[in-house]
Design a protein around this motif. Structure first.
Motif, PDB file in Angstrom:
ATOM      1  N   GLU A 112       0.831  -1.203   0.000  1.00 53.50           N
ATOM      2  CA  GLU A 112       0.000   0.000   0.000  1.00 53.50           C
ATOM      3  C   GLU A 112       0.868   1.257   0.000  1.00 53.50           C
ATOM      4  OE1 GLU A 112      -2.601  -0.108   3.318  1.00 53.50           O
ATOM      5  OE2 GLU A 112      -3.797  -1.787   2.561  1.00 53.50           O
ATOM      6  N   THR A 113       0.294   2.320  -0.528  1.00 58.83           N
ATOM      7  CA  THR A 113       0.986   3.606  -0.540  1.00 58.83           C
ATOM      8  C   THR A 113       1.162   4.100   0.894  1.00 58.83           C
ATOM      9  OG1 THR A 113      -0.005   4.142  -2.675  1.00 58.83           O
ATOM     10  CG2 THR A 113       0.938   5.968  -1.417  1.00 58.83           C
ATOM     11  N   GLN A 114       2.355   4.555   1.209  1.00 57.16           N
ATOM     12  CA  GLN A 114       2.675   5.013   2.558  1.00 57.16           C
ATOM     13  C   GLN A 114       2.559   6.540   2.656  1.00 57.16           C
ATOM     14  OE1 GLN A 114       3.474   2.649   5.078  1.00 57.16           O
ATOM     15  NE2 GLN A 114       2.661   1.377   3.399  1.00 57.16           N
ATOM     16  N   TYR A 115       2.067   7.006   3.830  1.00 57.96           N
ATOM     17  CA  TYR A 115       1.891   8.442   4.055  1.00 57.96           C
ATOM     18  C   TYR A 115       2.677   8.864   5.290  1.00 57.96           C
ATOM     19  CZ  TYR A 115      -1.971   8.389   0.710  1.00 57.96           C
ATOM     20  OH  TYR A 115      -2.729   8.273  -0.427  1.00 57.96           O
ATOM     21  N   THR A 116       3.053  10.142   5.299  1.00 56.72           N
ATOM     22  CA  THR A 116       3.735  10.730   6.452  1.00 56.72           C
ATOM     23  C   THR A 116       2.993  11.983   6.885  1.00 56.72           C
ATOM     24  OG1 THR A 116       5.890   9.891   5.744  1.00 56.72           O
ATOM     25  CG2 THR A 116       5.890  11.743   7.292  1.00 56.72           C
ATOM     26  N   MET A 128       0.855  13.419   3.682  1.00 58.00           N
ATOM     27  CA  MET A 128       1.207  13.333   2.273  1.00 58.00           C
ATOM     28  C   MET A 128       1.839  11.983   1.946  1.00 58.00           C
ATOM     29  SD  MET A 128       0.104  16.181   1.360  1.00 58.00           S
ATOM     30  CE  MET A 128      -0.282  17.810   2.017  1.00 58.00           C
ATOM     31  N   VAL A 129       1.804  11.675   0.671  1.00 59.12           N
ATOM     32  CA  VAL A 129       2.397  10.420   0.213  1.00 59.12           C
ATOM     33  C   VAL A 129       3.904  10.452   0.454  1.00 59.12           C
ATOM     34  CG1 VAL A 129       2.850   8.947  -1.783  1.00 59.12           C
ATOM     35  CG2 VAL A 129       0.626  10.072  -1.532  1.00 59.12           C
ATOM     36  N   ASP A 130       4.419   9.434   1.098  1.00 60.97           N
ATOM     37  CA  ASP A 130       5.854   9.303   1.342  1.00 60.97           C
ATOM     38  C   ASP A 130       6.423   8.392   0.250  1.00 60.97           C
ATOM     39  OD1 ASP A 130       8.410   8.794   2.244  1.00 60.97           O
ATOM     40  OD2 ASP A 130       7.840   8.830   4.357  1.00 60.97           O
ATOM     41  N   GLU A 131       6.855   9.042  -0.835  1.00 60.73           N
ATOM     42  CA  GLU A 131       7.328   8.286  -1.990  1.00 60.73           C
ATOM     43  C   GLU A 131       8.526   7.407  -1.624  1.00 60.73           C
ATOM     44  OE1 GLU A 131       5.934   8.090  -4.754  1.00 60.73           O
ATOM     45  OE2 GLU A 131       4.601   9.822  -4.944  1.00 60.73           O
ATOM     46  N   GLU A 132       9.439   7.970  -0.840  1.00 61.35           N
ATOM     47  CA  GLU A 132      10.649   7.236  -0.485  1.00 61.35           C
ATOM     48  C   GLU A 132      10.323   5.998   0.345  1.00 61.35           C
ATOM     49  OE1 GLU A 132      14.956   7.973   1.764  1.00 61.35           O
ATOM     50  OE2 GLU A 132      13.548   9.635   1.460  1.00 61.35           O
ATOM     51  N   LYS A 133       9.478   6.169   1.353  1.00 61.45           N
ATOM     52  CA  LYS A 133       9.118   5.039   2.212  1.00 61.45           C
ATOM     53  C   LYS A 133       8.349   3.981   1.431  1.00 61.45           C
ATOM     54  CE  LYS A 133       6.892   4.020   6.660  1.00 61.45           C
ATOM     55  NZ  LYS A 133       6.159   4.600   7.800  1.00 61.45           N
ATOM     56  N   GLN A 163      10.725   2.165  -0.749  1.00 62.09           N
ATOM     57  CA  GLN A 163      11.558   1.265   0.046  1.00 62.09           C
ATOM     58  C   GLN A 163      10.822  -0.030   0.372  1.00 62.09           C
ATOM     59  OE1 GLN A 163      12.743   3.577   3.438  1.00 62.09           O
ATOM     60  NE2 GLN A 163      14.462   4.569   2.384  1.00 62.09           N
ATOM     61  N   LEU A 164       9.556   0.111   0.768  1.00 61.74           N
ATOM     62  CA  LEU A 164       8.767  -1.087   1.086  1.00 61.74           C
ATOM     63  C   LEU A 164       8.529  -1.934  -0.153  1.00 61.74           C
ATOM     64  CD1 LEU A 164       6.164   0.388   3.616  1.00 61.74           C
ATOM     65  CD2 LEU A 164       8.102  -1.100   4.119  1.00 61.74           C
ATOM     66  N   ARG A 165       8.261  -1.250  -1.276  1.00 67.33           N
ATOM     67  CA  ARG A 165       8.051  -1.999  -2.514  1.00 67.33           C
ATOM     68  C   ARG A 165       9.332  -2.674  -2.971  1.00 67.33           C
ATOM     69  NH1 ARG A 165       4.111   2.401  -5.632  1.00 67.33           N
ATOM     70  NH2 ARG A 165       2.215   1.847  -4.446  1.00 67.33           N
ATOM     71  N   GLU A 166      10.469  -1.967  -2.796  1.00 63.61           N
ATOM     72  CA  GLU A 166      11.751  -2.559  -3.166  1.00 63.61           C
ATOM     73  C   GLU A 166      12.052  -3.753  -2.263  1.00 63.61           C
ATOM     74  OE1 GLU A 166      14.860  -3.096  -5.559  1.00 63.61           O
ATOM     75  OE2 GLU A 166      13.349  -1.506  -5.799  1.00 63.61           O
ATOM     76  N   ALA A 167      11.712  -3.619  -0.984  1.00 66.39           N
ATOM     77  CA  ALA A 167      11.916  -4.738  -0.064  1.00 66.39           C
ATOM     78  C   ALA A 167      11.048  -5.928  -0.463  1.00 66.39           C
ATOM     79  CB  ALA A 167      11.595  -4.302   1.364  1.00 66.39           C
ATOM     80  N   ALA A 168       9.826  -5.621  -0.908  1.00 67.41           N
ATOM     81  CA  ALA A 168       8.934  -6.698  -1.357  1.00 67.41           C
ATOM     82  C   ALA A 168       9.484  -7.368  -2.607  1.00 67.41           C
ATOM     83  CB  ALA A 168       7.535  -6.132  -1.619  1.00 67.41           C
TER      84      ALA A 168
END
Length: 710
Positions: A87-91, A223-228, A231-236
């Motif tokens: 899922e898209t991450q927010y900060t 807001m959408v935390d593109e970096e986070k 990172q989670l998608r890259e980890a997946a």
């Protein structure tokens, strides 16, 4: 007048331009010749005929995977699915929450001043409230909202402010995403209804103000935390294991209808033959061209000495073709009995020669090219274009050879480098056998290790045998050649020692100074030292006219005119170059001999001439300058600075450097001021305890100071 030259010489001059060393056309021609030769050497080792199948056709044979290979398509699809499931991450930005609360507080403070102003009517109050609200909390407010605010008492304003800021704070604290803005603003109504049921003290007009102001104060703060998210998608993606096509796995059985997925796997494994038999050769042509382009840009970007000098380019291509030819000859000996002879490939030959004659970084780049070639030459199974086993061993062998020869000082180091390369080659051979022991027997391992051990020694022997020819044909001044030239038994150095012992002693000291100074700025210290040994050999023609050879003799310059003295002194650079040419000393050392004085002024004889000038006679300064040329490279410039002095070492060394700098003697080489400072420090340190008798240059006569002569 009839041209008496040989017709062949005239024809060659017409065919080869005078600027062939820097000609772009010659450079392109050289790359083309090397590319064609490279292609022809590899041509017989490209892919054999493959399977001719299509999706929906019947497979003529059972096709199995010859290697274990990652199923890139299936793996990438699995990675995409895993990434898309994240899922898209927010900060949440708490700073925005604080800012909104502050805006509400400031707004109510301003409204209180307006409401309590006795000199304002209701219409003026409404206008002022609109103005401050537009700046504080932009939004679409009803006219009724402004009127209600203008009519609200200061006591109720406090209740309204507290209620508004409480609602806004609670909602923002939960986090508001851009797509949730409408929903969050609607939640204000639910909060007010709840407070009404809880017997809130606010009246209907106050709740109306709170409602509008709170809704407009709700803004997105999450807001959408593109970096986070990435990172989670890259980890997946990373968590997904590679889906392999295993060696020996049946891709399609004989008589089976080929599916789209099976066809894709065959294509990934390179087992398909498409359209025509020429495709593998066309592919080799593309590969060869690509490697040449990569080599071209690598040379242009990192090795200007090869890019700008076609002679060095010819040297590079000659070494590569010699090495490739040796590898090709070994490939002919590859059979069932000697199937691992590829480990004997003389990649170290090319690496060693390029390191010694050109540059270690260039050698390492060419080792990659030779390793790729090795993978093609020794691909005995013909299942794929490249056999990585020979490529990786060649890469290790070549790299070890190059590194082992960095900064060598004697020819015996070549054999030592060969032994190091042999040892290094054994490591990947044994490690690959341990990783896939089923691929061979212990006898095959022993054979491979023997070839690996012999490869480095074989390359070293070839290097020792071919190096002198390359040095002679191309006039290369390698470190080994420089060391040979530095031998005191060299005829020219013996001549200098016997006929001009003072100059010989001076040259040895200057050599040590020059080497230390060159190494201080990253220049070639060995070249600077050997060049210093030979820079004054021209003094052997008239040694008695140079003070270091006079010892306790009478100075002959006292009996001759300054003009004649100047002519004798200046001629030693020209005489030296002639002697060096006669003894076939390489050109860089000749250049040091011709450039070490640049166009400097012989102050002693110039000032002596000024003192002796008669009425009406004119002494031209340019007549008392060396003819040059000025120093064209750092080693020559360093030699021109390395002048030992008997006293005030540091001040005098810096004075010499400053004088030469102001005289423009360094305008044609790339020495920087920082490097000049390093050179002066190095010379001063080396001169500690060393004193050498030199002419003390007189100061400019008082009567002519400030007057330009000539």
């Amino acid at each position: 007048m009839k041209d008496k030259r040989e017709p062949s010489s005239i024809w060659l001059e017409k065919l080869i331009p005078k600027d062939w060393k820097t000609s772009a056309r010659i450079q392109i021609l050289l790359y083309a010749i090397f590319g064609i030769a490279f292609y022809l050497l590899l041509m017989k080792h490209v892919l054999p005929e493959q399977y001719d199948v299509k999706v929906g056709s019947i497979s003529p044979a059972t096709i199995v995977s010859p290697v274990t290979k990652a199923d890139e398509f299936a793996t990438e699809e699995a990675k995409k699915q895993a990434a898309n499931a994240v899922e898209t991450q927010y900060t949440k930005n708490d700073t925005l929450t604080s800012k909104q609360i502050d805006r509400i507080d400031h707004f109510f403070a301003d409204v209180r001043k307006i409401v309590t102003a006795a000199d304002l009517n209701e219409e003026d109050k409404v206008a002022k409230i609109k103005a401050i609200l537009k700046e504080a909390i932009p939004g679409n407010f009803t006219e009724h909202f402004y009127v209600n605010l203008a009519r609200t008492s200061p006591e109720k304003l406090t209740d309204i402010r507290l209620k508004t800021r409480g609602i806004v704070y609670d909602i923002l604290q939960e986090g508001v995403r851009p797509q949730e803005l409408s929903e969050k603003r609607d939640s204000v109504d639910r909060v007010l209804v709840t407070s009404l049921l809880d017997n809130d003290a606010l009246d209907s007009r106050s709740r109306s103000i709170v409602r509008e102001l709170a809704k407009q104060s709700i803004i997105p703060n999450e807001m959408v935390d593109e970096e986070k998210t990435e990172q989670l998608r890259e980890a997946a993606r990373d968590a997904v294991k590679t889906i392999p096509i295993n060696k020996g796995q049946i891709i399609v059985s004989a008589g089976e209808v080929v599916t789209k997925d099976q066809y894709r796997k065959l294509e990934e494994l390179g087992l398909l033959r498409k359209n025509t038999h020429l495709l593998p050769y066309l592919g080799l042509a593309v590969l060869t061209g690509f490697l040449l382009v990569m080599l071209f840009f690598y040379v242009r970007r990192f090795h200007s000495n090869v890019y700008t000098d076609n002679k060095n380019l010819i040297l590079l291509f000659s070494i590569l073709l010699l090495t490739l030819s040796g590898m090709k000859l070994l490939a002919f000996g590859q059979n069932l009995e000697w199937n691992t002879i590829g480990y004997l490939a003389p990649v170290g030959l090319g690496a060693m020669l390029i390191t010694l004659l050109l540059d270690i970084e260039l050698a390492l780049g060419c080792v990659v090219l030779l390793s790729i070639s090795s993978s093609v030459f020794y691909n005995a199974d013909h299942q794929l274009l490249f056999d990585f086993r020979y490529g990786i061993v060649s890469l290790v062998n070549g790299a070890a050879s190059a590194f082992a020869l960095a900064g060598v000082r004697k020819r015996s180091a070549i054999l030592r480098a060969g032994l190091i390369a042999s040892t290094a080659s054994v490591i990947p051979i044994v490690s690959m056998y341990f990783m896939v022991p089923a691929d061979g027997t212990s006898q095959a391992l022993l054979q491979s290790v023997i070839f690996g051990v012999l490869s480095g020694i074989f390359s070293a022997v070839l290097t020792i045998g071919t190096l002198p020819y390359f040095e002679t044909v191309f006039g290369i001044l390698s470190p080994l050649r420089l060391l040979e030239l530095s031998n005191p038994n060299h005829p020219l150095l013996r001549k200098l020692l016997i006929e001009a012992p003072g100059t010989y002693h001076h040259s040895i000291i200057v050599g040590n100074l020059a080497e230390a100074a060159a190494e201080a700025i990253g220049a070639d210290g060995l070249l600077a030292r050997v060049g210093a040994y030979y820079h004054d050999v021209g003094k052997t023609k008239r040694p008695q006219f140079f003070i270091e050879n006079q010892l306790y003799r009478e100075n002959p310059h006292d009996k001759i005119s300054p003009n004649l003295s100047k002519t004798i002194i200046i001629s030693h650079t020209r005489d030296g170059v002639e002697l060096l040419r006669q003894h076939r000393i390489p050109k860089p050392i000749q250049d040091i001999a011709s450039q070490h004085h640049g166009t400097t002024l012989l102050k002693y004889f110039y000032y002596k001439a000024l003192k002796q000038q008669k009425d009406g006679a004119q002494v031209l300064e340019e007549n008392y300058r060396y003819p040059g040329p000025k120093a064209q490279f750092k080693e020559a410039a360093i030699r021109s600075l390395s002048r030992p002095t008997p006293s005030r070492i540091e001040n005098l060394v810096r004075k010499i450097i400053r004088d030469r700098l102001e005289d423009g003697q360094f305008n044609e080489c790339d020495l920087t001021l920082k490097e000049l400072d390093l050179i002066s420090k190095s010379i001063c340190e080396t001169l500690q305890g060393i004193f050498h008798s030199r002419i003390e240059y007189p100061e400019e006569p008082e009567t002519i100071k400030g007057v330009k002569h000539g």
